[in-house]
Design an enzyme around this catalytic site. Structure first.
Site, PDB file in Angstrom:
ATOM      1  N   ALA A 140      37.503  11.044  20.240  1.00 12.17           N
ATOM      2  CA  ALA A 140      37.212  11.616  21.561  1.00 12.17           C
ATOM      3  C   ALA A 140      36.046  12.598  21.591  1.00 12.17           C
ATOM      4  CB  ALA A 140      38.459  12.314  22.080  1.00 12.17           C
ATOM      5  N   ARG A 168      33.316  18.826  15.516  1.00  7.56           N
ATOM      6  CA  ARG A 168      33.122  18.140  16.799  1.00  7.56           C
ATOM      7  C   ARG A 168      34.220  18.504  17.799  1.00  7.56           C
ATOM      8  NH1 ARG A 168      29.403  13.578  16.706  1.00  7.56           N
ATOM      9  NH2 ARG A 168      30.645  12.504  18.255  1.00  7.56           N
ATOM     10  N   CYS A 260      28.632   1.670  20.415  1.00 10.11           N
ATOM     11  CA  CYS A 260      27.214   1.664  20.818  1.00 10.11           C
ATOM     12  C   CYS A 260      26.425   0.900  19.752  1.00 10.11           C
ATOM     13  CB  CYS A 260      26.682   3.076  21.033  1.00 10.11           C
ATOM     14  SG  CYS A 260      26.892   4.169  19.638  1.00 10.11           S
TER      15      CYS A 260
HETATM   16  C1  LIG Z   1      31.305   7.482  18.881  1.00 10.83           C
HETATM   17  S1  LIG Z   1      31.893   9.075  18.557  1.00 10.83           S
HETATM   18  C2  LIG Z   1      32.969   9.364  19.924  1.00 10.83           C
HETATM   19  C3  LIG Z   1      32.273   9.765  21.202  1.00 10.83           C
HETATM   20  C4  LIG Z   1      33.273  10.154  22.292  1.00 10.83           C
HETATM   21  N1  LIG Z   1      34.213   9.090  22.585  1.00 10.83           N
HETATM   22  C5  LIG Z   1      32.576  10.535  23.577  1.00 10.83           C
HETATM   23  O1  LIG Z   1      32.514   9.729  24.508  1.00 10.83           O
HETATM   24  O2  LIG Z   1      32.086  11.672  23.663  1.00 10.83           O
HETATM   25  C6  LIG Z   1      33.032   8.772  17.268  1.00 10.83           C
HETATM   26  C7  LIG Z   1      33.976   9.908  16.926  1.00 10.83           C
HETATM   27  O3  LIG Z   1      34.883   9.415  15.937  1.00 10.83           O
HETATM   28  C8  LIG Z   1      35.299  10.499  15.146  1.00 10.83           C
HETATM   29  N2  LIG Z   1      35.873   9.941  13.897  1.00 10.83           N
HETATM   30  C9  LIG Z   1      35.208   9.345  12.877  1.00 10.83           C
HETATM   31  N3  LIG Z   1      36.076   8.939  11.929  1.00 10.83           N
HETATM   32  C10 LIG Z   1      37.321   9.289  12.346  1.00 10.83           C
HETATM   33  C11 LIG Z   1      38.631   9.155  11.804  1.00 10.83           C
HETATM   34  N4  LIG Z   1      38.835   8.557  10.621  1.00 10.83           N
HETATM   35  N5  LIG Z   1      39.672   9.620  12.520  1.00 10.83           N
HETATM   36  C12 LIG Z   1      39.476  10.230  13.720  1.00 10.83           C
HETATM   37  N6  LIG Z   1      38.257  10.392  14.283  1.00 10.83           N
HETATM   38  C13 LIG Z   1      37.196   9.932  13.609  1.00 10.83           C
HETATM   39  C14 LIG Z   1      34.035  11.310  14.953  1.00 10.83           C
HETATM   40  O4  LIG Z   1      34.349  12.642  14.624  1.00 10.83           O
HETATM   41  C15 LIG Z   1      33.352  11.158  16.321  1.00 10.83           C
HETATM   42  O5  LIG Z   1      33.650  12.265  17.108  1.00 10.83           O
END
Ligand SMILES: C[S@@+](CC[C@H](N)C(=O)[O-])C[C@H]1O[C@@H](n2cnc3c(N)ncnc32)[C@H](O)[C@@H]1O
Length: 323
Positions: A140, A168, A260
């Site tokens: 998120a 984040r 994306c």
């Molecule tokens: C594409 S971004 C999300 C953008 C968000 N949905 C938005 O619209 O603002 C991907 C997110 O996945 C999180 N992430 C990456 N690996 C993860 C994991 N194993 N478990 C939980 N979150 C994870 C990252 O911290 C990042 O914030």
């Protein structure tokens, strides 16, 4: 520098094959040029590469949790900004002009808008949340999708936002305060492992980490870091997340998956494998006027590209849990 200036580009390109010529002329790695030509055909791929070299269009989503749309627009434009409504995208405006950086505006500090690409908005519009729904926003942070979900739900119902990055998540908290989101709570967890939630949601929206091959206008250096093994690595993570998230969808509920990235591995191939293993999920159509149908007969999915949709490259799949 003198040596560089005296290099004749045509001389260098003379003995190269066509893919290498395109790679050198459009500043993309050769393997990626080959990959995209195979994926979308030469003429589309060329347009895609050329668009990746341009400046990205900027979109703002007006935040009706802070006032009426017309009033928000007036206040933002009173600070030297010119906006143009994007047809068929509720609350989304194209930035035509700004006299200073958007984040320096009073309207920004007051949470009147979120800087958000229309592709990201489309994932939330596809989810179509209603006030009172129980929604899980998986991956998120920093909260672009959470805050739009809350807006469409008029801050009613509940959003469980999940992410594992403490840094984040700090940003997510700041953004939820700025945007006046009242119906969401953050749960810090690793989505590739056990998800500590015992609820069944009307909607689960998963926006996992990806290679970002759709965002090369914004992150041009990224293309030199992406490799095929990296795509596979992301695919594994995304698949584990999708399996885990699917368990939290209630019967007749909706599962949205978005990235994306424009690769097949992170999108259609992953959805194909998921649907084979989970026959209780079915792809359903996305109510949108833009985007191309997905590949590999996943034509109910949506694909967006910078050169055709003036957006980031994006993929959305919407699935219904039938039982
Ligand atoms: C594409 S971004 C999300 C953008 C968000 N949905 C938005 O619209 O603002 C991907 C997110 O996945 C999180 N992430 C990456 N690996 C993860 C994991 N194993 N478990 C939980 N979150 C994870 C990252 O911290 C990042 O914030």
């Amino acid at each position: 520098l003198g040596k560089i200036l005296s290099i004749n580009l045509n001389e260098i390109l003379k003995n190269k094959d066509e893919e290498e010529k395109i790679a050198l002329k459009t500043f993309h790695p050769k393997w990626f040029v080959k990959y995209c030509i195979k994926l979308m055909g030469k003429s589309q791929a060329l347009k895609f590469f050329k668009t990746n070299l341009k400046f990205k269009k900027v979109y703002l989503r007006l935040n009706t949790l802070k006032g009426k749309e017309e009033e928000l627009k007036k206040k933002i434009e009173s600070e030297g900004v010119k906006l143009e409504k994007v047809t068929n995208f509720p609350y989304v405006y194209f930035l035509k002009k700004a006299e200073k950086p958007l984040v320096k505006l009073e309207a920004y500090a007051d949470g009147l808008f979120y800087i958000q690409d229309k592709s990201s908005c489309l994932a939330v519009l596809a989810a179509n949340p209603k006030p009172g729904d129980v929604v899980i926003d998986a991956c998120a942070a920093p909260g672009g999708k959470t805050s739009f979900l809350a807006q469409l739900m008029s801050n009613e119902g509940k959003i469980y936002s999940l992410d594992y990055s403490k840094e984040r998540v700090k940003l997510w908290i700041k953004e939820m305060n700025r945007m006046n989101v009242k119906n969401s709570m953050m749960i810090l967890c690793d989505l590739t492992k056990h998800i500590p939630l015992k609820i069944e949601a009307d909607i689960v929206l998963l926006d996992p980490p990806c290679t970002g091959t759709g965002t090369l206008m914004k992150n041009p250096s990224m293309k030199w870091k992406i490799t095929f093994p990296l795509i596979k690595k992301f695919q594994n993570i995304q698949f584990k997340m999708l399996e885990n998230c699917s368990r939290l969808v209630k019967a007749n509920g909706t599962l949205i998956y978005s990235t994306c990235s424009i690769t097949l591995e992170e999108n259609e191939l992953l959805i194909e494998r998921f649907l084979k293993l989970n026959p209780n999920f079915k792809l359903i159509s996305i109510n949108s006027f833009i985007g191309f149908p997905g590949f590999r007969s996943k034509n109910l999915c949506k694909r967006l590209y910078p050169h055709t949709n003036e957006s980031e490259g994006f993929f959305i799949a919407k699935m219904k849990k039938e039982f």
